[in-house]
Enzyme design. Structure first.
Site, PDB file in Angstrom:
ATOM      1  N   ALA A 188       4.065  13.454   1.514  1.00 19.71           N
ATOM      2  CA  ALA A 188       3.322  12.369   2.151  1.00 19.71           C
ATOM      3  C   ALA A 188       4.028  11.033   1.900  1.00 19.71           C
ATOM      4  O   ALA A 188       4.691  10.849   0.878  1.00 19.71           O
ATOM      5  CB  ALA A 188       1.901  12.325   1.597  1.00 19.71           C
ATOM      6  N   PRO A 189       3.898  10.089   2.845  1.00 23.37           N
ATOM      7  CA  PRO A 189       4.607   8.803   2.718  1.00 23.37           C
ATOM      8  C   PRO A 189       4.342   8.048   1.425  1.00 23.37           C
ATOM      9  O   PRO A 189       5.195   7.287   0.982  1.00 23.37           O
ATOM     10  CB  PRO A 189       4.106   8.024   3.931  1.00 23.37           C
ATOM     11  CG  PRO A 189       3.723   9.060   4.927  1.00 23.37           C
ATOM     12  CD  PRO A 189       3.176  10.201   4.126  1.00 23.37           C
ATOM     13  N   ARG A 190       3.191   8.278   0.821  1.00 26.12           N
ATOM     14  CA  ARG A 190       2.891   7.541  -0.417  1.00 26.12           C
ATOM     15  C   ARG A 190       3.663   8.093  -1.615  1.00 26.12           C
ATOM     16  O   ARG A 190       3.663   7.478  -2.682  1.00 26.12           O
ATOM     17  CB  ARG A 190       1.388   7.585  -0.694  1.00 26.12           C
ATOM     18  CG  ARG A 190       0.818   8.968  -0.924  1.00 26.12           C
ATOM     19  CD  ARG A 190      -0.695   8.923  -1.092  1.00 26.12           C
ATOM     20  NE  ARG A 190      -1.279  10.231  -1.300  1.00 26.12           N
ATOM     21  CZ  ARG A 190      -1.625  11.071  -0.342  1.00 26.12           C
ATOM     22  NH1 ARG A 190      -1.406  10.736   0.930  1.00 26.12           N
ATOM     23  NH2 ARG A 190      -2.172  12.240  -0.612  1.00 26.12           N
ATOM     24  N   TYR A 191       4.298   9.266  -1.458  1.00 28.60           N
ATOM     25  CA  TYR A 191       5.004   9.878  -2.573  1.00 28.60           C
ATOM     26  C   TYR A 191       6.520   9.708  -2.502  1.00 28.60           C
ATOM     27  O   TYR A 191       7.206   9.960  -3.498  1.00 28.60           O
ATOM     28  CB  TYR A 191       4.693  11.379  -2.647  1.00 28.60           C
ATOM     29  CG  TYR A 191       3.241  11.683  -2.921  1.00 28.60           C
ATOM     30  CD1 TYR A 191       2.603  11.176  -4.045  1.00 28.60           C
ATOM     31  CD2 TYR A 191       2.511  12.489  -2.052  1.00 28.60           C
ATOM     32  CE1 TYR A 191       1.259  11.455  -4.296  1.00 28.60           C
ATOM     33  CE2 TYR A 191       1.175  12.776  -2.286  1.00 28.60           C
ATOM     34  CZ  TYR A 191       0.557  12.258  -3.410  1.00 28.60           C
ATOM     35  OH  TYR A 191      -0.760  12.526  -3.653  1.00 28.60           O
ATOM     36  N   ILE A 192       7.048   9.372  -1.364  1.00 26.87           N
ATOM     37  CA  ILE A 192       8.506   9.295  -1.226  1.00 26.87           C
ATOM     38  C   ILE A 192       8.936   7.854  -0.978  1.00 26.87           C
ATOM     39  O   ILE A 192       8.141   7.028  -0.532  1.00 26.87           O
ATOM     40  CB  ILE A 192       9.014  10.208  -0.079  1.00 26.87           C
ATOM     41  CG1 ILE A 192       8.336   9.858   1.241  1.00 26.87           C
ATOM     42  CG2 ILE A 192       8.793  11.667  -0.428  1.00 26.87           C
ATOM     43  CD1 ILE A 192       8.831  10.674   2.413  1.00 26.87           C
TER      44      ILE A 192
END
Length: 875
Positions: A113-117
């Site tokens: 998910a975008p919040r993790y990468i």
């Protein structure tokens, strides 16, 4: 059409709506979503992502969720579209540095998910894609921000990354190309030289560019997985075709297995950083044929139709990749010129003010303004005083006038800047350093002007710099080769059984009580010959009627140039007996053909089949009541030419025949097969593709010598595929050949020499003829015992020896004799010309040896063995 009603309202007809609204929508999708522009190679969403990342750039990684949010200021289509485009850009591994799980292009696994990468612009992107001074801008969709119309891309990004998109009424599919090859081609364009570029994929594999047509519409490429034979029961897929994933590949293999096209026991996906899909074969399955079947029936081979559609001057245009690269290179050249012009102006401005500052301080102009009472007076005094020492560019200079001629006019802004000079700078002013600084500025101006005057050379240096700085780890991954045509019928797994009812004339896979012929596949063609001299070919099915009294039935392959048929028949009209020898290479399915002269009462007296064109002797016994003096005689089919099926044949006898018996079978009368091995794929072929292996007949075998110091005997199979990476030597096996070897023995750390003959007969099994120490290394192997080897020993002395004079023939497991107590350097090999008499033969130097002074350990030698029609043995 639009019509105005009496109440003032307007009604738009359906045709008008289609003409206006649909064309507006189509234009929007083409220009603003699906098709990249030729200048920077980007679609709008990609351009907006890069612009947002540049605005955020501080050298550190940013959460992808934050990047998406920033990009939404410019892109009106939501976060999902931006996120997907950002991940795909990152996976190209060119413009964006990634941190975290960004998915896997090989397996098809999605990114986290975008919040993790996290992501940031790469150094390469910062160098080639941004320069606000030469960027054209437009308002964003809501008018609150400015966004670039195009990025000033000084690199052929479109061809490096490739592009795919589907718009309204058209699509684009541009293949990615190799980073270094694009730069080399751009340099050739600038040098006005010819060039070619071909696709290169992150997933590797093999590429056939025969019909590429430079990426234009109508062209086609074929891409294959790299499949290695691990052992006789295991295959390993190491690289996959572009556009596939290991998941889709495995699904296609399982479907082919379910349909009976291939026969595998298990498939395992061990892919991590590198692709590794392990295929366990069912018992008795040929690895080579299974590889061919994988290419024929699964996504291990895919065909791609490139379609290079790009936006040029706000219009879609179809170009080939050469024209795209030419335009991109010329665009880069234009951008470089614009940057140099800006640099020149900046240097001139600095030089201009540095000169004014020097005059202002050295001539103490600042003292003159001490008595001025107003700001306007200060400016007027400075203007007047400075003009005593400077001259305008267009001013006429008289002899003796030593004023400094400015590069541009002296204006109000210059006066204002002079008033801003700090007292501290004036107090610490150093004339010598000021003159050095002005000279340095002049040097920069001269250098910039030199670059402008030699713009082509400057651009070449720029591209060379990019290659040196960013191209070290960007070597070609996809190997270019030519794929041979796969005969589907020959590689499909046997998923059916062929039965024949000879008397009733039925053939099929469902006749369980009839005579079993052989295992086959459900796509095979069946040929059946009858006693009345007719034959036909039909597609196999559960039950097919081929005519009563079948003599012979089997699987038939179109274009078979080896299988030969022998037939003796009685002509019903003349009562003469004819004999013929023929092949069946091509015909129309389900059509009946006559092998006799077609007269009533004709019938077959003798029929036989020979898979490799073997000759045959028959014994003919005539009827006892004939007037022939010799009632028993023999005839050799080898005396007949092989002709087409339409030929009537030769007269065997004009007398009545009582019986015909087979006496003996001879050797093949066909030419030996000239076999080659494809250097890229290891595929054996008869199309002269790759290195010559030898001429093969009947039960000939192959010998494969591997680089690890082992050999392997294989039964000859024209569909065989060898592992190119590990093969050192491949040739037709001749038991009497003596193999002469130089090798480094790892445990003793000596260089050894040995001579041996192949003593084993087991096929498809490797036998190590060197020690298995991990440092042991094969240096040289040759079948020529009289070969002279020149080498450099551990003391750097040059020595030489001849194999047969140095050591006798020993067993293949023997260590051999010591040549030197260190690893030697082979520098030259002289091979006797065995086509001449031994006494008069002149040593012929290896072609590769003529081109270089020394051989490195492990180098292979290009030799030939003349006897037995054997060809190139070495790489």
């Amino acid at each position: 059409m639009a019509e105005e009603k009496s109440n003032g309202s307007t009604v738009i007809g359906l045709d008008g709506m289609y003409e206006n609204y649909f064309l507006d929508y189509a234009s929007y999708v083409i220009l603003e979503r699906a098709i990249p522009t030729i200048e920077d190679g980007l679609k709008p969403v990609q351009r907006r992502i890069l612009h947002a990342m540049f605005q955020m750039n501080d050298g550190r990684f940013h959460k992808v969720a934050n990047i998406i949010g920033q990009t939404m200021q410019y892109h009106p289509h939501g976060d999902a579209a931006i996120g997907d485009a950002l991940v795909k850009l990152g996976q190209k591994d060119l413009l964006i540095d990634q941190q975290g799980n960004w998915g896997n292009i090989a397996t098809g696994d999605a990114a986290s998910a975008p919040r993790y990468i996290e992501a940031r612009l790469s150094h390469f992107a910062l160098e080639v894609a941004f320069n606000k001074h030469i960027t054209d801008w437009q308002l964003s969709y809501d008018g609150r921000n400015k966004e670039p119309i195009q990025l000033p891309m000084k690199f052929p990004l479109l061809l490096a990354q490739g592009a795919e998109g589907i718009a309204v009424g058209l699509s684009t599919r541009i293949m990615p190309h190799n980073f270094n090859e694009l730069i080399d081609a751009s340099i050739k364009i600038l040098q006005d030289k010819s060039f070619t570029i071909y696709p290169d994929f992150q997933t590797g594999g093999y590429l056939d560019i025969t019909d590429y047509n430079h990426g234009e519409r109508g062209g086609r490429i074929k891409v294959r997985a790299r499949i290695e034979k691990q052992d006789k029961n295991t295959l390993v897929i190491k690289e996959i075709p572009y556009g596939t994933t290991t998941s889709s590949l495995i699904d296609s293999i399982l479907k082919a297995n379910d349909k009976g096209k291939i026969n595998i026991k298990k498939i395992t996906d061990n892919t991590a950083k590198e692709v590794e899909v392990v295929i366990d074969l069912a018992s008795g399955q040929s690895p080579e044929l299974t590889i061919e079947a994988l290419y024929a029936f699964t996504y291990c081979e895919v065909s791609i139709s490139p379609n290079a559609c790009v936006i040029v001057d706000d219009k879609p245009m179809f170009l080939d990749v050469r024209e795209i690269l030419r335009r991109s290179t010329m665009h880069t050249k234009a951008l470089m010129r614009a940057e140099l012009k800006i640099q020149e102006k900046e240097w001139l401005d600095k030089y201009h003010f540095a000169s004014l500052e020097k005059i202002f301080i050295e001539n103490r102009v600042y003292h003159e303004i001490e008595e001025a009472e107003t700001w306007e007076a200060v400016l007027e005094i400075i203007d007047a005083e400075m003009r005593k020492y400077i001259a305008e560019p267009d001013e006429e200079i008289l002899p003796g006038d030593d004023r400094l001629v400015l590069a541009r006019p002296f204006i109000q802004d210059d006066i204002l800047r002079l008033t801003e000079i700090k007292i501290k700078k004036i107090s610490k002013y150093n004339k010598f350093k000021a003159e050095e600084a002005i000279q340095a500025l002049q040097d920069e101006i001269d250098k910039t002007r030199h670059h402008l005057a030699h713009l082509t050379e400057y651009c070449i240096d720029y591209f060379t710099h990019l290659k040196d700085k960013y191209g070290k780890d960007r070597q070609r991954r996809t190997k270019i080769t030519t794929f041979g045509e796969i005969e589907i019928q020959q590689v499909v797994a046997n998923n059916a059984k062929l039965y024949v009812n000879y008397e009733e004339g039925f053939i099929g896979s469902g006749l369980k009580k009839a005579t079993f012929i052989r295992d086959c596949s459900d796509i095979d063609d069946v040929i059946a010959f009858r006693k009345d001299g007719h034959f036909q070919v039909s597609k196999i099915d559960d039950k097919v009627f081929m005519g009563k009294d079948i003599l012979h039935a089997d699987i038939w392959y179109r274009g078979d140039e080896r299988t030969t048929y022998h037939m003796v028949y009685l002509d019903g009209k003349s009562k003469r007996t004819y004999i013929k020898r023929f092949q069946v290479k091509a015909l129309t399915r389900d059509r009946e053909y006559d092998l006799t002269k077609g007269t009533k009462g004709s019938r077959v007296l003798y029929f036989s089949v020979h898979p490799n064109g073997e000759s045959e002797v028959i014994k003919v016994t005539l009827s006892s009541n004939t007037r022939a003096r010799k009632k028993v005689f023999e005839f050799d089919f080898g005396d007949l030419d092989i002709k087409g099926r339409r030929a009537n044949g030769n007269i065997l006898t004009k007398y009545a025949v009582r019986k015909i018996e087979h006496k003996e079978t001879g050797g093949s009368t066909l030419e030996a097969l000239k076999v080659y091995m494809d250097n890229a794929t290891g595929q054996l072929n008869m199309e002269e593709r790759g290195r010559f292996v030898g001429e093969f007949e009947g039960a000939d075998q192959l010998i494969v010598i591997h680089k690890d110091g082992s050999y392997e005997l294989l039964d000859f199979d024209p569909n065989l595929r060898l592992p190119v990476e590990s093969v050192h030597t491949v040739a037709r096996f001749e038991p009497e050949i003596i193999w002469n070897v130089v090798y480094y023995e790892g445990s003793k750390k000596w260089t050894m020499v040995k001579r041996f003959q192949i003593e084993t007969s087991t096929t498809s099994q490797r036998f190590p003829f060197l020690t298995e120490h991990r440092s042991t290394k094969l240096l040289l192997i040759t079948p020529e015992s009289k070969t002279k080897v020149m080498y450099r020993d551990g003391e750097k002395n040059e020595e030489e020896f001849v194999f047969e004079e140095f050591i006798d023939v020993k067993g293949w497991k023997a260590l051999g004799n010591k040549l030197d107590e260190s690893k030697v350097k082979i520098i030259e090999v002289e091979v006797p010309d065995i086509a001449e008499d031994d006494e008069g033969a002149e040593a012929s130097k290896d072609k590769e040896g003529e081109d270089k002074d020394e051989f490195s350990p492990g180098d292979t030698v290009d030799l030939q063995v003349k006897k037995g029609g054997q060809g190139d043995l070495f790489d």
